[in-house]
Scaffold this motif. Sequence first.
Motif, PDB file in Angstrom:
ATOM      1  N   GLY A 115       0.812  -1.216   0.000  1.00 49.31           N
ATOM      2  CA  GLY A 115       0.000   0.000   0.000  1.00 49.31           C
ATOM      3  C   GLY A 115       0.843   1.263   0.000  1.00 49.31           C
ATOM      4  N   VAL A 116       1.918   1.267   0.769  1.00 47.20           N
ATOM      5  CA  VAL A 116       2.806   2.433   0.810  1.00 47.20           C
ATOM      6  C   VAL A 116       3.473   2.637  -0.548  1.00 47.20           C
ATOM      7  CG1 VAL A 116       4.934   3.337   1.833  1.00 47.20           C
ATOM      8  CG2 VAL A 116       3.182   2.338   3.297  1.00 47.20           C
ATOM      9  N   VAL A 117       3.899   1.553  -1.184  1.00 47.41           N
ATOM     10  CA  VAL A 117       4.508   1.665  -2.514  1.00 47.41           C
ATOM     11  C   VAL A 117       3.511   2.259  -3.504  1.00 47.41           C
ATOM     12  CG1 VAL A 117       5.369   0.308  -4.473  1.00 47.41           C
ATOM     13  CG2 VAL A 117       6.218  -0.149  -2.169  1.00 47.41           C
ATOM     14  N   LEU A 118       2.274   1.803  -3.450  1.00 48.06           N
ATOM     15  CA  LEU A 118       1.261   2.351  -4.365  1.00 48.06           C
ATOM     16  C   LEU A 118       0.981   3.825  -4.090  1.00 48.06           C
ATOM     17  CD1 LEU A 118      -1.230  -0.621  -4.687  1.00 48.06           C
ATOM     18  CD2 LEU A 118       0.243   0.343  -6.456  1.00 48.06           C
ATOM     19  N   ILE A 119       1.025   4.224  -2.844  1.00 45.40           N
ATOM     20  CA  ILE A 119       0.842   5.635  -2.520  1.00 45.40           C
ATOM     21  C   ILE A 119       1.982   6.454  -3.109  1.00 45.40           C
ATOM     22  CG2 ILE A 119       0.867   7.321  -0.632  1.00 45.40           C
ATOM     23  CD1 ILE A 119      -0.774   5.284   0.990  1.00 45.40           C
ATOM     24  N   GLY A 163      -6.337   2.021   0.588  1.00 42.79           N
ATOM     25  CA  GLY A 163      -7.212   0.870   0.813  1.00 42.79           C
ATOM     26  C   GLY A 163      -6.441  -0.370   1.240  1.00 42.79           C
ATOM     27  N   LEU A 164      -5.262  -0.566   0.668  1.00 41.67           N
ATOM     28  CA  LEU A 164      -4.443  -1.711   1.074  1.00 41.67           C
ATOM     29  C   LEU A 164      -3.948  -1.575   2.513  1.00 41.67           C
ATOM     30  CD1 LEU A 164      -2.248  -2.699  -1.997  1.00 41.67           C
ATOM     31  CD2 LEU A 164      -3.934  -4.079  -0.813  1.00 41.67           C
ATOM     32  N   LEU A 184      -7.423  -4.872   8.571  1.00 47.33           N
ATOM     33  CA  LEU A 184      -8.528  -5.835   8.637  1.00 47.33           C
ATOM     34  C   LEU A 184      -8.004  -7.268   8.619  1.00 47.33           C
ATOM     35  CD1 LEU A 184     -11.201  -4.193   6.316  1.00 47.33           C
ATOM     36  CD2 LEU A 184     -11.101  -4.214   8.814  1.00 47.33           C
ATOM     37  N   VAL A 185      -6.942  -7.505   7.876  1.00 48.41           N
ATOM     38  CA  VAL A 185      -6.304  -8.832   7.887  1.00 48.41           C
ATOM     39  C   VAL A 185      -5.772  -9.131   9.290  1.00 48.41           C
ATOM     40  CG1 VAL A 185      -4.319 -10.158   7.026  1.00 48.41           C
ATOM     41  CG2 VAL A 185      -5.763  -8.894   5.440  1.00 48.41           C
ATOM     42  N   LEU A 231     -11.985   2.593   9.094  1.00 45.65           N
ATOM     43  CA  LEU A 231     -11.885   4.040   8.990  1.00 45.65           C
ATOM     44  C   LEU A 231     -10.931   4.453   7.865  1.00 45.65           C
ATOM     45  CD1 LEU A 231     -12.755   6.735  10.267  1.00 45.65           C
ATOM     46  CD2 LEU A 231     -10.743   6.555  11.729  1.00 45.65           C
ATOM     47  N   ILE A 232      -9.803   3.786   7.745  1.00 51.87           N
ATOM     48  CA  ILE A 232      -8.850   4.108   6.678  1.00 51.87           C
ATOM     49  C   ILE A 232      -9.452   3.800   5.313  1.00 51.87           C
ATOM     50  CG2 ILE A 232      -6.630   3.451   5.666  1.00 51.87           C
ATOM     51  CD1 ILE A 232      -5.553   3.195   8.522  1.00 51.87           C
ATOM     52  N   ILE A 233     -10.166   2.691   5.199  1.00 48.51           N
ATOM     53  CA  ILE A 233     -10.811   2.354   3.929  1.00 48.51           C
ATOM     54  C   ILE A 233     -11.888   3.384   3.596  1.00 48.51           C
ATOM     55  CG2 ILE A 233     -12.314   0.669   2.798  1.00 48.51           C
ATOM     56  CD1 ILE A 233     -10.629  -1.514   4.131  1.00 48.51           C
TER      57      ILE A 233
END
Length: 101
Positions: A30-34, A44-45, A51-52, A86-88
């Motif tokens: 997720g950080v890489v995609l950001i 979202g990741l 959530l995982v 909340l993040i999603i």
Amino acid sequence: MITVTGRRRWTGEIGRYAPFALVMAVAAAGVVLIFLYHWRIGSGLIGGSLLVAAGLRVLLPEQQLGLIALRRKLTDIVLYGGLGLLIILVAATITGGPFDQ
């Protein structure tokens, strides 16, 4: 020379930290995609990784959780799940990046 007991201990330690490694791998993706300016998907990741972590906290026994088990079980589940949702939710509201005009 590694004995059978030493080999079991080594594989047990790897298995103990595998759930944490999974959660961190999803968050790192997720950080890489950001950084690649895919704000929604990356955020979202990161929320999905929490959530995982909440799901793993529910499903796995205490001995296999490693660094995911920080507090009491219910507290971990509520905090991981709530923050992940909340993040999603915030990720769903992101409309663009800093360079959009």
